[in-house]
Design a protein around this motif. Structure first.
Motif, PDB file in Angstrom:
ATOM      1  N   LEU A 291      -4.315  -4.231  -1.245  1.00  0.00           N
ATOM      2  CA  LEU A 291      -5.774  -3.996  -1.098  1.00  0.00           C
ATOM      3  C   LEU A 291      -6.349  -4.271   0.468  1.00  0.00           C
ATOM      4  CD1 LEU A 291      -7.121  -4.936  -4.443  1.00  0.00           C
ATOM      5  CD2 LEU A 291      -6.451  -2.683  -3.692  1.00  0.00           C
ATOM      6  N   PHE A 292      -5.506  -4.786   1.184  1.00  0.00           N
ATOM      7  CA  PHE A 292      -5.872  -4.874   2.735  1.00  0.00           C
ATOM      8  C   PHE A 292      -5.352  -3.729   3.530  1.00  0.00           C
ATOM      9  CE2 PHE A 292      -5.346  -9.431   1.235  1.00  0.00           C
ATOM     10  CZ  PHE A 292      -6.873  -9.907   1.557  1.00  0.00           C
ATOM     11  N   GLY A 293      -4.518  -2.925   3.107  1.00  0.00           N
ATOM     12  CA  GLY A 293      -4.106  -2.001   3.828  1.00  0.00           C
ATOM     13  C   GLY A 293      -2.633  -2.220   4.231  1.00  0.00           C
ATOM     14  N   GLN A 294      -2.066  -3.272   3.917  1.00  0.00           N
ATOM     15  CA  GLN A 294      -0.784  -3.636   4.152  1.00  0.00           C
ATOM     16  C   GLN A 294       0.426  -2.786   3.606  1.00  0.00           C
ATOM     17  OE1 GLN A 294      -1.226  -8.083   5.796  1.00  0.00           O
ATOM     18  NE2 GLN A 294      -1.196  -7.905   3.709  1.00  0.00           N
ATOM     19  N   ALA A 295       1.359  -2.415   4.098  1.00  0.00           N
ATOM     20  CA  ALA A 295       2.541  -1.601   3.479  1.00  0.00           C
ATOM     21  C   ALA A 295       3.690  -2.294   3.380  1.00  0.00           C
ATOM     22  CB  ALA A 295       2.748  -0.164   4.004  1.00  0.00           C
ATOM     23  N   ASN A 296       4.403  -2.436   2.171  1.00  0.00           N
ATOM     24  CA  ASN A 296       5.697  -2.710   2.237  1.00  0.00           C
ATOM     25  C   ASN A 296       6.626  -1.464   1.944  1.00  0.00           C
ATOM     26  OD1 ASN A 296       8.273  -3.601   1.067  1.00  0.00           O
ATOM     27  ND2 ASN A 296       7.476  -3.969  -1.135  1.00  0.00           N
ATOM     28  N   LEU A 297       7.456  -1.425   2.910  1.00  0.00           N
ATOM     29  CA  LEU A 297       8.861  -0.095   2.803  1.00  0.00           C
ATOM     30  C   LEU A 297      10.008  -0.759   2.655  1.00  0.00           C
ATOM     31  CD1 LEU A 297       6.095   0.615   4.871  1.00  0.00           C
ATOM     32  CD2 LEU A 297       7.912   2.232   5.849  1.00  0.00           C
ATOM     33  N   GLU A 298      10.239  -1.985   2.325  1.00  0.00           N
ATOM     34  CA  GLU A 298      11.664  -2.569   2.348  1.00  0.00           C
ATOM     35  C   GLU A 298      12.103  -3.321   0.716  1.00  0.00           C
ATOM     36  OE1 GLU A 298      12.185  -4.598   6.067  1.00  0.00           O
ATOM     37  OE2 GLU A 298       9.942  -4.272   6.161  1.00  0.00           O
ATOM     38  N   MET A 299      10.999  -3.903   0.002  1.00  0.00           N
ATOM     39  CA  MET A 299      11.634  -4.584  -0.938  1.00  0.00           C
ATOM     40  C   MET A 299      10.950  -4.090  -2.288  1.00  0.00           C
ATOM     41  SD  MET A 299      11.485  -8.418   0.643  1.00  0.00           S
ATOM     42  CE  MET A 299      12.479  -8.988  -0.693  1.00  0.00           C
ATOM     43  N   ALA A 300      11.776  -4.351  -3.432  1.00  0.00           N
ATOM     44  CA  ALA A 300      11.054  -3.913  -4.579  1.00  0.00           C
ATOM     45  C   ALA A 300      11.700  -5.071  -5.797  1.00  0.00           C
ATOM     46  CB  ALA A 300      11.632  -2.343  -5.358  1.00  0.00           C
ATOM     47  N   ASN A 301      10.775  -5.356  -6.354  1.00  0.00           N
ATOM     48  CA  ASN A 301      11.247  -6.592  -7.161  1.00  0.00           C
ATOM     49  C   ASN A 301      12.003  -7.789  -6.740  1.00  0.00           C
ATOM     50  OD1 ASN A 301      10.112  -4.952  -9.543  1.00  0.00           O
ATOM     51  ND2 ASN A 301      11.803  -3.729  -9.455  1.00  0.00           N
ATOM     52  N   GLY A 302      11.390  -7.923  -5.470  1.00  0.00           N
ATOM     53  CA  GLY A 302      11.892  -9.250  -4.855  1.00  0.00           C
ATOM     54  C   GLY A 302      13.477  -8.721  -4.118  1.00  0.00           C
ATOM     55  N   ARG A 303      13.983  -7.684  -4.176  1.00  0.00           N
ATOM     56  CA  ARG A 303      15.340  -7.342  -3.809  1.00  0.00           C
ATOM     57  C   ARG A 303      15.085  -6.315  -2.465  1.00  0.00           C
ATOM     58  NH1 ARG A 303      18.740  -3.283  -5.199  1.00  0.00           N
ATOM     59  NH2 ARG A 303      17.112  -2.520  -6.851  1.00  0.00           N
ATOM     60  N   PRO A 304      15.696  -6.450  -1.385  1.00  0.00           N
ATOM     61  CA  PRO A 304      15.634  -5.585  -0.365  1.00  0.00           C
ATOM     62  C   PRO A 304      16.505  -4.290  -0.784  1.00  0.00           C
ATOM     63  CG  PRO A 304      17.143  -7.288   0.118  1.00  0.00           C
ATOM     64  CD  PRO A 304      16.454  -7.676  -1.039  1.00  0.00           C
ATOM     65  N   ILE A 305      15.679  -3.264  -0.624  1.00  0.00           N
ATOM     66  CA  ILE A 305      16.524  -1.916  -1.090  1.00  0.00           C
ATOM     67  C   ILE A 305      16.266  -0.922   0.215  1.00  0.00           C
ATOM     68  CG2 ILE A 305      15.797  -2.168  -3.552  1.00  0.00           C
ATOM     69  CD1 ILE A 305      13.544   0.021  -3.047  1.00  0.00           C
ATOM     70  N   LEU A 346       0.747  -7.546  -1.832  1.00  0.00           N
ATOM     71  CA  LEU A 346       2.247  -7.233  -1.419  1.00  0.00           C
ATOM     72  C   LEU A 346       3.186  -8.396  -2.395  1.00  0.00           C
ATOM     73  CD1 LEU A 346       2.688  -5.907   1.813  1.00  0.00           C
ATOM     74  CD2 LEU A 346       1.945  -4.827  -0.186  1.00  0.00           C
ATOM     75  N   GLY A 347       4.158  -7.718  -3.099  1.00  0.00           N
ATOM     76  CA  GLY A 347       5.029  -8.534  -3.615  1.00  0.00           C
ATOM     77  C   GLY A 347       6.416  -8.479  -2.969  1.00  0.00           C
ATOM     78  N   GLY A 348       6.272  -7.478  -1.850  1.00  0.00           N
ATOM     79  CA  GLY A 348       7.507  -7.802  -0.727  1.00  0.00           C
ATOM     80  C   GLY A 348       6.888  -8.164   0.677  1.00  0.00           C
ATOM     81  N   VAL A 349       7.655  -7.791   1.588  1.00  0.00           N
ATOM     82  CA  VAL A 349       7.367  -8.108   2.942  1.00  0.00           C
ATOM     83  C   VAL A 349       6.382  -7.188   3.443  1.00  0.00           C
ATOM     84  CG1 VAL A 349       9.625  -8.925   3.628  1.00  0.00           C
ATOM     85  CG2 VAL A 349       9.353  -6.702   3.852  1.00  0.00           C
ATOM     86  N   VAL A 350       5.672  -7.511   4.548  1.00  0.00           N
ATOM     87  CA  VAL A 350       4.856  -6.374   5.127  1.00  0.00           C
ATOM     88  C   VAL A 350       5.443  -5.766   6.288  1.00  0.00           C
ATOM     89  CG1 VAL A 350       2.636  -6.433   6.595  1.00  0.00           C
ATOM     90  CG2 VAL A 350       2.708  -8.054   4.997  1.00  0.00           C
ATOM     91  N   SER A 351       5.759  -4.601   6.103  1.00  0.00           N
ATOM     92  CA  SER A 351       6.543  -3.498   6.871  1.00  0.00           C
ATOM     93  C   SER A 351       5.551  -2.915   7.755  1.00  0.00           C
ATOM     94  CB  SER A 351       7.257  -2.503   6.209  1.00  0.00           C
ATOM     95  OG  SER A 351       7.958  -3.006   5.003  1.00  0.00           O
ATOM     96  N   LEU A 352       4.326  -2.742   7.529  1.00  0.00           N
ATOM     97  CA  LEU A 352       3.305  -2.154   8.513  1.00  0.00           C
ATOM     98  C   LEU A 352       2.104  -2.807   8.346  1.00  0.00           C
ATOM     99  CD1 LEU A 352       3.805   1.763   8.018  1.00  0.00           C
ATOM    100  CD2 LEU A 352       4.945   0.255   9.511  1.00  0.00           C
ATOM    101  N   PRO A 353       1.717  -3.508   9.334  1.00  0.00           N
ATOM    102  CA  PRO A 353       0.568  -4.375   9.162  1.00  0.00           C
ATOM    103  C   PRO A 353      -0.551  -3.260   8.874  1.00  0.00           C
ATOM    104  CG  PRO A 353       1.330  -4.209  11.399  1.00  0.00           C
ATOM    105  CD  PRO A 353       2.019  -3.599  10.713  1.00  0.00           C
ATOM    106  N   ARG A 354      -1.799  -4.073   8.654  1.00  0.00           N
ATOM    107  CA  ARG A 354      -2.941  -3.316   8.207  1.00  0.00           C
ATOM    108  C   ARG A 354      -3.726  -2.424   9.265  1.00  0.00           C
ATOM    109  NH1 ARG A 354      -7.687  -7.456   6.750  1.00  0.00           N
ATOM    110  NH2 ARG A 354      -7.524  -8.973   8.570  1.00  0.00           N
TER     111      ARG A 354
END
Length: 409
Positions: A291-305, A346-354
């Motif tokens: 909801l801040f507009g940050q995007a996670n492009l890398e992790m799902a369910n705590g696992r890097p994919i 985000l449940g994963g990392v911040v790949s793209l900041p807001r």
């Protein structure tokens, strides 16, 4: 070409303890990775750029073998969490004993095109003590691609093998809906970056009526062909990517075709080069957006994919372009579980900041985050979430935004 003899010769040239580079995506030298999987190679360090979904990950590594990659490959190898631009800069500071690079048969003297896959090879070629050039008849000769003078190579080996392919398949109704929303923001003359997948393919299909489009991307696929043949692309522009990954039919269409440059990431992902494009629209996917507009492009369910790839490089350039925009397109829910992909945090990392995300698009509409404060961004993101998740997201935002009666920053 003597394929069997060539394979044996290539395997015999690799030495124990070396630092060896080989490209990924359509530039993968498949006989080399086949030999690795079969345990026929001495232990060395392989630095590469294998792409999940395009290049099969090794099931395991022989004892003593090391592998470094910008994408996670499950339990295999070492993953460097860098953008393509960042990985390119890291490679530029390294030294390599051997670079194994795939090229098209030379048309003009000893100059051989890197064809549809340049990526990191031009940088590594300058940092390698020894170059092994693998000449593959299946590699299209693109006259505007990066080239290698075969006189620079210590060894030139002829090998025939099919290139890695990637096909997104027919776009779903959801992908069509997302693409329809995004297409409204891409006008005539725009410089366009897209990734691979159903939404990018559906989006490019919707741009067939545009004129003067300029491709300034990382990866390009079959979906570019209808735009080229239908007159949507600017004929004066050198349409540029670091790789083209598609079907065998696409590779055949590209053979000998001018106007499409496949260059090293030191050029294609260079902020100064992207700034000169003007009107850059960067379209990328994400696993989740908060909801801040940050995007996670890398992790799902705590696992890097996956990896951020080139998305971070293009998103930043598009955000800083006065006529540009960084767009994230994603389904509102996870297929099967129907869990929301618009999340409170985000449940994963911040790949793209807001600050590098301008629009977030789902099948339910467009959240235009430009010029919005934190409250406005959250409200717009909740509005494009799946309807069944909006109340919970609103409640979660209320708890985050007003823990002591204040507003979130």
């Amino acid at each position: 070409m003597q394929t069997r003899d060539g394979r044996t010769r290539l395997e015999g040239l690799l030495r124990q303890g070396e630092r060896v580079f080989m490209g990924g995506s359509a530039g993968e030298v498949i006989p080399l990775t086949d030999a690795l999987a079969a345990g026929r190679l001495p232990p060395f360090e392989l630095i590469t750029s294998l792409v999940p979904g395009v290049n099969p990950a090794p099931a395991g590594l022989p004892p003593g073998m090391q592998l470094t990659n910008p994408f996670p490959l499950g339990p295999v190898g070492r993953h460097l969490p860098l953008s393509y631009g960042g990985y390119c800069n890291w490679l530029a500071g390294q030294r390599f004993d051997t670079c194994v690079v795939q090229v098209a048969p030379p048309r003009r003297g000893r100059m051989a095109s890197l064809g549809v896959a340049a990526e990191f090879a031009p940088v590594v070629l300058r940092r390698s003590a020894r170059i092994i050039a693998v000449v593959n008849e299946a590699m299209p000769d693109l006259p505007d691609a990066a080239h290698l003078d075969l006189d620079r190579a210590a060894e030139v080996i002829g090998l025939d093998f099919a290139l890695r392919e990637s096909a997104a398949g027919a776009p779903s109704a959801m992908a069509q809906a997302i693409a329809g929303h995004i297409a409204r923001f891409i006008g005539n003359g725009a410089a366009v970056q897209v990734g691979l997948g159903k939404v990018p393919d559906a989006l490019l299909a919707r741009l067939a009526d545009r004129r003067g489009l300029r491709i300034q991307s990382g990866m390009v696929s079959d979906s570019i062909r209808p735009l080229a043949e239908g007159g949507a692309l600017d004929p004066r522009w050198l349409h540029t990517s670091c790789v083209q990954v598609g079907t065998a039919a696409h590779y055949g269409w590209l053979r000998g075709r001018a106007g499409f440059a496949v260059l090293g990431c030191d050029i294609t992902h260079d902020p100064a080069v992207l700034a000169r494009a003007g009107g850059l629209i960067a379209v990328n996917g994400a696993i989740e957006v908060d909801l801040f507009g940050q995007a996670n492009l890398e992790m799902a369910n705590g696992r890097p994919i996956s990896s951020v790839g080139g998305a971070a490089d293009f998103a930043r350039a598009a955000t800083l372009d006065p006529a540009g925009c960084s767009i994230i397109g994603l389904p509102a829910t996870v297929p099967g579980t129907e869990a929301s992909r618009i999340v409170a945090r985000l449940g994963g990392v911040v790949s793209l900041p807001r600050h590098d995300v301008g629009l977030v698009v789902t099948e339910h509409g467009v959240a235009d985050l430009r010029g919005q404060d934190a409250e406005g961004r959250a409200e717009r993101l909740i509005a494009v979430a799946a309807p069944q998740h909006r109340a919970d997201l609103a409640a979660a935002w209320d708890r985050m935004a007003r823990p002591r009666g204040g507003r979130a920053g």
